[in-house]
Each structure stands twice: as structure tokens, then as C-alpha cells.
Design a protein around this motif. Structure first.
Motif, PDB file in Angstrom:
ATOM      1  N   GLU A   1      38.382 106.968 -44.472  1.00  0.00           N
ATOM      2  CA  GLU A   1      37.002 106.495 -44.558  1.00  0.00           C
ATOM      3  C   GLU A   1      36.056 107.654 -44.282  1.00  0.00           C
ATOM      4  OE1 GLU A   1      36.313 103.117 -41.758  1.00  0.00           O
ATOM      5  OE2 GLU A   1      38.356 103.623 -41.195  1.00  0.00           O
TER       6      GLU A   1
ATOM      7  N   HIS B   1      31.896 107.756 -43.920  1.00  0.00           N
ATOM      8  CA  HIS B   1      30.570 107.174 -44.087  1.00  0.00           C
ATOM      9  C   HIS B   1      29.531 107.903 -43.263  1.00  0.00           C
ATOM     10  CE1 HIS B   1      33.593 103.929 -43.284  1.00  0.00           C
ATOM     11  NE2 HIS B   1      33.315 104.184 -42.045  1.00  0.00           N
TER      12      HIS B   1
ATOM     13  N   CYS C   1      37.511 113.782 -50.901  1.00  0.00           N
ATOM     14  CA  CYS C   1      36.267 114.336 -50.365  1.00  0.00           C
ATOM     15  C   CYS C   1      36.285 115.842 -50.621  1.00  0.00           C
ATOM     16  CB  CYS C   1      36.165 114.060 -48.869  1.00  0.00           C
ATOM     17  SG  CYS C   1      34.680 114.775 -48.121  1.00  0.00           S
TER      18      CYS C   1
ATOM     19  N   HIS D   1      42.629 109.505 -51.138  1.00  0.00           N
ATOM     20  CA  HIS D   1      43.408 108.277 -51.322  1.00  0.00           C
ATOM     21  C   HIS D   1      43.535 107.988 -52.801  1.00  0.00           C
ATOM     22  CE1 HIS D   1      39.554 106.114 -51.721  1.00  0.00           C
ATOM     23  NE2 HIS D   1      39.219 106.347 -50.457  1.00  0.00           N
TER      24      HIS D   1
ATOM     25  N   GLY E   1      23.408 103.620 -52.474  1.00  0.00           N
ATOM     26  CA  GLY E   1      24.162 102.670 -51.662  1.00  0.00           C
ATOM     27  C   GLY E   1      23.252 101.774 -50.847  1.00  0.00           C
TER      28      GLY E   1
ATOM     29  N   ASP F   1      23.927 100.909 -47.808  1.00  0.00           N
ATOM     30  CA  ASP F   1      24.177 101.164 -46.387  1.00  0.00           C
ATOM     31  C   ASP F   1      22.959 101.869 -45.772  1.00  0.00           C
ATOM     32  OD1 ASP F   1      24.802 103.319 -48.106  1.00  0.00           O
ATOM     33  OD2 ASP F   1      26.008 104.304 -46.578  1.00  0.00           O
TER      34      ASP F   1
ATOM     35  N   GLU G   1      35.191  99.002 -45.590  1.00  0.00           N
ATOM     36  CA  GLU G   1      35.121 100.456 -45.391  1.00  0.00           C
ATOM     37  C   GLU G   1      34.993 101.202 -46.710  1.00  0.00           C
ATOM     38  OE1 GLU G   1      37.276  98.155 -44.241  1.00  0.00           O
ATOM     39  OE2 GLU G   1      38.770  99.148 -42.967  1.00  0.00           O
ATOM     40  N   GLN G   2      35.514 100.594 -47.784  1.00  0.00           N
ATOM     41  CA  GLN G   2      35.510 101.268 -49.084  1.00  0.00           C
ATOM     42  C   GLN G   2      34.367 100.793 -49.972  1.00  0.00           C
ATOM     43  OE1 GLN G   2      38.661 101.440 -47.512  1.00  0.00           O
ATOM     44  NE2 GLN G   2      38.264 103.645 -47.637  1.00  0.00           N
TER      45      GLN G   2
ATOM     46  N   ARG H   1      31.623  99.345 -55.592  1.00  0.00           N
ATOM     47  CA  ARG H   1      31.514 100.791 -55.442  1.00  0.00           C
ATOM     48  C   ARG H   1      31.583 101.465 -56.802  1.00  0.00           C
ATOM     49  NH1 ARG H   1      35.747 104.132 -52.084  1.00  0.00           N
ATOM     50  NH2 ARG H   1      34.004 105.574 -52.126  1.00  0.00           N
TER      51      ARG H   1
ATOM     52  N   ASN I   1      32.103 112.327 -52.689  1.00  0.00           N
ATOM     53  CA  ASN I   1      30.721 112.082 -52.308  1.00  0.00           C
ATOM     54  C   ASN I   1      29.936 111.307 -53.372  1.00  0.00           C
ATOM     55  OD1 ASN I   1      27.683 113.512 -52.108  1.00  0.00           O
ATOM     56  ND2 ASN I   1      28.624 112.890 -50.176  1.00  0.00           N
TER      57      ASN I   1
ATOM     58  N   TRP J   1      31.094 108.928 -55.268  1.00  0.00           N
ATOM     59  CA  TRP J   1      31.614 107.568 -55.435  1.00  0.00           C
ATOM     60  C   TRP J   1      30.860 106.619 -54.502  1.00  0.00           C
ATOM     61  CZ3 TRP J   1      37.217 106.600 -57.035  1.00  0.00           C
ATOM     62  CH2 TRP J   1      37.766 107.697 -57.698  1.00  0.00           C
TER      63      TRP J   1
ATOM     64  N   TRP K   1      29.009 100.386 -51.497  1.00  0.00           N
ATOM     65  CA  TRP K   1      27.973  99.349 -51.316  1.00  0.00           C
ATOM     66  C   TRP K   1      26.864  99.580 -52.360  1.00  0.00           C
ATOM     67  CZ3 TRP K   1      29.091 102.741 -47.026  1.00  0.00           C
ATOM     68  CH2 TRP K   1      30.146 102.287 -46.237  1.00  0.00           C
TER      69      TRP K   1
ATOM     70  N   TYR L   1      26.706 119.408 -50.129  1.00  0.00           N
ATOM     71  CA  TYR L   1      27.899 119.509 -50.949  1.00  0.00           C
ATOM     72  C   TYR L   1      27.774 120.566 -52.036  1.00  0.00           C
ATOM     73  CZ  TYR L   1      30.094 115.655 -48.592  1.00  0.00           C
ATOM     74  OH  TYR L   1      30.686 114.873 -47.640  1.00  0.00           O
TER      75      TYR L   1
HETATM   76  N1  MTE Z   1      26.945 104.371 -49.668  1.00  0.00           N
HETATM   77  C1  MTE Z   1      27.746 105.388 -49.316  1.00  0.00           C
HETATM   78  N2  MTE Z   1      28.635 105.864 -50.213  1.00  0.00           N
HETATM   79  C2  MTE Z   1      29.458 106.884 -49.895  1.00  0.00           C
HETATM   80  C3  MTE Z   1      29.366 107.524 -48.630  1.00  0.00           C
HETATM   81  C4  MTE Z   1      28.435 106.989 -47.683  1.00  0.00           C
HETATM   82  O1  MTE Z   1      28.308 107.449 -46.554  1.00  0.00           O
HETATM   83  N3  MTE Z   1      27.634 105.938 -48.079  1.00  0.00           N
HETATM   84  N4  MTE Z   1      30.199 108.591 -48.364  1.00  0.00           N
HETATM   85  C5  MTE Z   1      30.669 109.344 -49.531  1.00  0.00           C
HETATM   86  C6  MTE Z   1      31.668 110.355 -49.237  1.00  0.00           C
HETATM   87  S1  MTE Z   1      31.110 111.831 -48.613  1.00  0.00           S
HETATM   88  C7  MTE Z   1      32.992 110.181 -49.581  1.00  0.00           C
HETATM   89  S2  MTE Z   1      34.118 111.438 -49.406  1.00  0.00           S
HETATM   90  C8  MTE Z   1      33.494 108.894 -50.106  1.00  0.00           C
HETATM   91  C9  MTE Z   1      34.602 108.352 -49.218  1.00  0.00           C
HETATM   92  O2  MTE Z   1      35.111 107.154 -49.717  1.00  0.00           O
HETATM   93  P1  MTE Z   1      36.086 106.283 -48.800  1.00  0.00           P
HETATM   94  O3  MTE Z   1      35.358 105.937 -47.527  1.00  0.00           O
HETATM   95  O4  MTE Z   1      36.488 105.117 -49.623  1.00  0.00           O
HETATM   96  O5  MTE Z   1      37.271 107.160 -48.488  1.00  0.00           O
HETATM   97  O6  MTE Z   1      32.463 107.906 -50.200  1.00  0.00           O
HETATM   98  C10 MTE Z   1      31.220 108.414 -50.613  1.00  0.00           C
HETATM   99  N5  MTE Z   1      30.332 107.314 -50.824  1.00  0.00           N
END
Ligand code: MTE
Ligand code: MO
Length: 437
Positions: free
Chosen positions: A120, A122, A167, A191, A220, A222, A253-254, A259, A268, A270, A273, A293
Motif C-alpha cells: 500500500e 497512500h 511504485c 504487486h 482521487g 482521498d 487500500e487499493q 481505481r 503513482n 494509478w 478512489w 516523481y
Molecule cells: N488517490 C490516490 N491514489 C494513489 C495514491 C494516493 O496516495 N492517493 N498513491 C499512488 C502511489 S505513489 C502508488 S505507488 C500507488 C500504490 O498503489 P497501491 O496502494 O495499490 O499499492 O497508488 C497511487 N495512487
């Protein structure tokens, strides 16, 4: 074919006492001849001349009734697997809400990551969203701005695809030298999941992207309001808006309930939410935590727009968290390989730090932009090994050494480290993260 004289057959006395205890050793030596032309010895370690109470005596679990159905309406792994969990590295991030944990790669096999073990990452914690309250909006340079419910989305043609998500910071701590002791920590920000979703193209076509619309901004729901700029060509090519992973609903978490899936490109992008796409004519200026990034070069310039994840591999067993327990003799080395450009064509394994290479055996499905599983079945003489794997994809991209990467990009980088990993395996089977020059 293996030379029969070189196969150490199970001792006759061992075979006899094993048969007495009711165990059939049918075809063990023969079964072992398939691996890479190597000499395969017996894989049976136990002393076969002594009676083993686990085979000669009835055990509790063989005697008393167990739990019935419904004791676990949503099943859980065996209690004996309690060590197999995602883990974080406490000192890496300041708090758990903007943080990362790691997939226990050393405890898995095949190519699919179980949902509960997907790492995960986030930036604002896990949003909890009822699907009935979730909306996806498309606005900006479109003919018809639209708002979709989850039910609307499920009425578009659905597809299933297996993709890795990595990531860009995976292995980032290793740029300056061997750092974290376990492939879970050095390589566990990846993953690999079967997604069910609809092509983003269908939703964009419904809204009608204007000719000037060249960039897409997913957002997102979030608290991090995560956004990224994605070129429209990629969005219209193979991106998915996904609601299922490995057959069941996305885990919170995903990104439950929705998504973005951006095959082969850095994690990053992907967005989880997923609540909105804005169509624009140029890339957006992003907030600090996402614009990080980029890859900082030695001369201070930055590599931007390095979206595709390059060809990479790692040996997952043995590795520091998964030593060889059985001593010398028949041994299985295994690991994962992946490329954001396509499929994996070949993986080579070295036991001497890259001087000599043998071709590993790829097994399992070979999907584009998915991890591949490789094995090297061989007979370990018990001497120290410097284990490495090197992947080659279907475009001929070859995984570089860490030093080659440093020569090209300097030592300041964090992101996109796809360098070759070395594990030092000692005679006692223990393994350590090292670098050799
Ligand atoms: N809305 C939202 N999407 C996000 C993120 C986040 O913090 N918020 N993190 C990103 C990052 S940096 C990565 S590496 C991946 C991780 O996906 P996972 O949590 O399913 O492994 O989600 C991406 N999507
Ligand atoms: Mo990430």
C-alpha cells in the motif's frame, strides 16, 4: 537429458525403511531430471532409517473433528502463515497515513499477489467510500461533461487483464548501496493483480474528447486529492477503470470502489478512489508530493516524464528473509521478472556475481506488463553464492547492473532503479543484501 550416472539415487536402505513406514518414493529421482540439465540429487533430507512419529502415529488433527462450514464466512489464511504479512520500515516515513508498506515477495509463488498482501502506498490514508455514494466525473475539453455512478460504469463492456503495479520509488533506497535486508523491502513496492474493469476509452468516447484535448488529469477522492497528468494517447490505449481485483471488489487500500489502471507505467499514476478526469491541452503543474516523481541527475537536471517501468527482476528465494534451510544438494531458486514495455523473454541467473549466467525456466502465464515467474533448479555444492538475476524483455531491453545505472544517472536518483540485485548466500544458507563491483 541428464546423465543417469550423475543422479544420486535414494539409498536402497532408505527406500526400504520408507516403504515400511508406508511412504512411497515413486519416481523421485526421475522427477528431478527436468531442471536446466543440472545434476539433481535426492530432495529427501530426513533420516529415512528411523521411524517418524508424524507418519507412524495418529495426530490430533487426524483424530478430532475440526471447525465446520461458516466458521470463517470470509476465509483467512492458515494460522501457520501468520508471518506472511505486509510490513513497513518505520524510519522511512514520518507517519502511517502518508506512508508505504511492502509486499512479502519472499513468501509468495506464481504470479498473482493475494489481495491482502498487495503493498500500500497512500498520501492521505485510506478513504472509506460507499459505492452508492461514489461518482466519477469527466470534464474539461469534452463535448459532454458527464457524471457516472458505479452502476453506469458496469454497463460498459468489461475486460480482464493481469498487470503489475510498481511504485517508481521501488528499490529507491538501494541507489547508493545495499541498504535493506530482504526482497520484501528492496523490491516489495510491486504487486500483480487480475483487474476487471472497463476501458477508459469507452468513458472518454462517451464524453467526446475535443481535438485540443491532449492531456488527462485523474483525481482521487482521498484527502490527498491525488492528481497526475497522463497523455491522452495512453488514456485511449490500454488504461482501465477497474472495480475488481483478483475477482473480488477492490480492497479499500487499493482504491475501493474505483481505481485507474495505467499498464506498465509508474504506480503513482494509478489513481485510487478515482473521482474525476479533467481533459486539458497541456500537462498540469502538480503539487510537491507528486511532482517529486522526477529523476534528479548528477548535474542537477531532472529526468521528467519517465513513466514506463523498465525491465527488472529479483530473486525472491533464497533471500535474506528466506534462507536455504535444507543444506546443499537439490535446490530451487525462484524470482519475479517484469517489464513495463511488454513480456519477459528470458531471465538469466548467476550464482557467482555475474561472471557466469544460466538461463532460468519461466513458468506460468506470460502476460504483457505482468510479472513473470522464473525458476532455476540446480544442485548446490554448499559453497558461497553471489546470486543475481537479469531479465530481458520482448523488445530486447536488458536489465542493467546498478553501476551501469549510476554511470548513466549519477547517485542522486531515487526513482526507477531497475538494477541487478545481489544476494550473498553463505554455506549455512543465510542470505544478505550486498553489492559487488
Ligand atoms: N488517490 C490516490 N491514489 C494513489 C495514491 C494516493 O496516495 N492517493 N498513491 C499512488 C502511489 S505513489 C502508488 S505507488 C500507488 C500504490 O498503489 P497501491 O496502494 O495499490 O499499492 O497508488 C497511487 N495512487
Ligand atoms: Mo508510488
Amino acid at each position: 537429458m541428464s546423465d543417469d550416472k550423475n543422479i544420486e539415487k535414494p539409498k536402497v536402505s532408505a527406500r526400504r525403511s520408507a516403504l515400511k513406514a508406508g511412504l512411497k518414493l515413486g519416481g523421485l529421482a526421475a522427477a528431478g531430471t527436468a531442471g536446466s540439465g543440472a545434476i539433481i540429487k535426492s530432495a529427501v533430507a530426513a533420516d529415512q532409517s528411523k521411524p517418524d512419529p508424524l507418519i507412524t502415529e495418529i495426530q490430533d488433527w487426524n483424530r478430532y473433528m475440526g471447525d465446520g462450514v461458516d466458521s470463517n464466512p470470509y476465509g483467512l489464511p492458515s494460522k501457520f502463515e501468520s508471518e506472511v504479512v505486509r510490513r513497513d520500515v518505520a524510519w522511512l516515513t514520518a507517519d502511517a497515513k502518508s506512508s508505504v508498506n511492502f509486499t512479502p515477495l519472499h513468501a509468495l509463488d506464481g504470479i498473482i499477489t493475494p489481495n491482502g498482501l498487495c503493498f500500500e502506498r497512500h498520501h492521505g490514508g485510506v478513504a472509506q467510500i460507499a459505492p452508492s455514494d461514489h461518482r466519477l466525473m469527466i470534464n474539461g475539453l469534452v463535448d459532454h461533461p458527464l457524471v457516472f455512478t458505479m452502476e453506469d460504469i458496469a454497463r460498459f463492456p468489461r475486460e480482464n487483464h493481469t498487470y503489475f503495479l510498481e511504485c517508481a520509488a521501488n528499490s529507491g533506497m538501494e541507489w547508493r548501496g545495499a541498504q535493506l535486508n530482504g526482497c520484501q523491502f528492496t523490491h516489495g513496492m510491486v504487486h500483480n493483480v487480475v483487474y476487471t474493469g472497463v476501458k477508459l476509452k469507452h468513458l472518454l468516447d462517451e464524453a467526446g474528447v475535443k481535438a485540443r484535448g491532449k492531456w488527462l488529469l485523474p483525481e482521487g477522492a482521498d484527502p490527498a486529492h491525488m492528481t497526475r497528468s497522463i497523455p491522452i494517447e495512453k488514456a485511449l490505449d490500454d488504461c482501465l477503470v477497474a472495480f475488481k481485483m483478483n475477482g473480488e471488489a477492490l480492497r479499500p487500500e487499493q482504491g475501493y470502489p474505483l481505481r485507474l489502471v495505467v499498464p506498465g507505467w509508474e504506480g503513482n499514476m494509478w489513481v485510487k478512489w478515482l473521482r474525476r478526469f479533467e481533459v486539458g491541452d497541456q500537462p498540469w503543474h502538480h503539487r510537491e508530493e507528486t511532482s517529486k516523481y522526477t529523476d534528479l541527475l548528477a548535474d542537477g537536471r531532472a529526468r521528467r516524464f519517465t513513466w514506463e517501468m523498465d525491465v527488472k527482476s529479483v530473486i525472491t528465494n533464497p533471500s535474506p528473509q528466506a534462507p536455504i534451510m535444507h543444506g546443499k544438494g537439490r535446490t530451487v531458486i525462484t524470482g519475479l521478472a517484469w517489464s513495463g514495455h511488454g513480456t519477459i523473454k528470458r531471465v538469466d541467473v548467476s550464482t557467482d556475481g555475474g561472471r557466469n549466467w544460466v538461463t532460468a525456466r519461466l513458468d506460468g502465464p506470460s502476460f504483457s506488463k505482468s510479472v513473470h515467474r522464473f525458476y532455476y533448479d540446480f544442485d548446490w555444492d554448499g559453497r558461497d553464492m553471489y546470486l543475481q538475476s537479469r531479465a530481458i524483455d520482448n523488445h530486447g531491453n536488458i536489465q542493467p547492473t546498478k553501476n551501469a545505472l549510476r554511470l548513466a544517472r549519477g547517485e542522486n536518483s531515487i526513482y526507477h532503479n531497475n538494477g541487478i540485485q545481489t544476494w550473498h548466500v553463505r554455506g549455512d544458507g543465510s542470505a544478505e543484501n550486498v553489492e559487488i563491483s
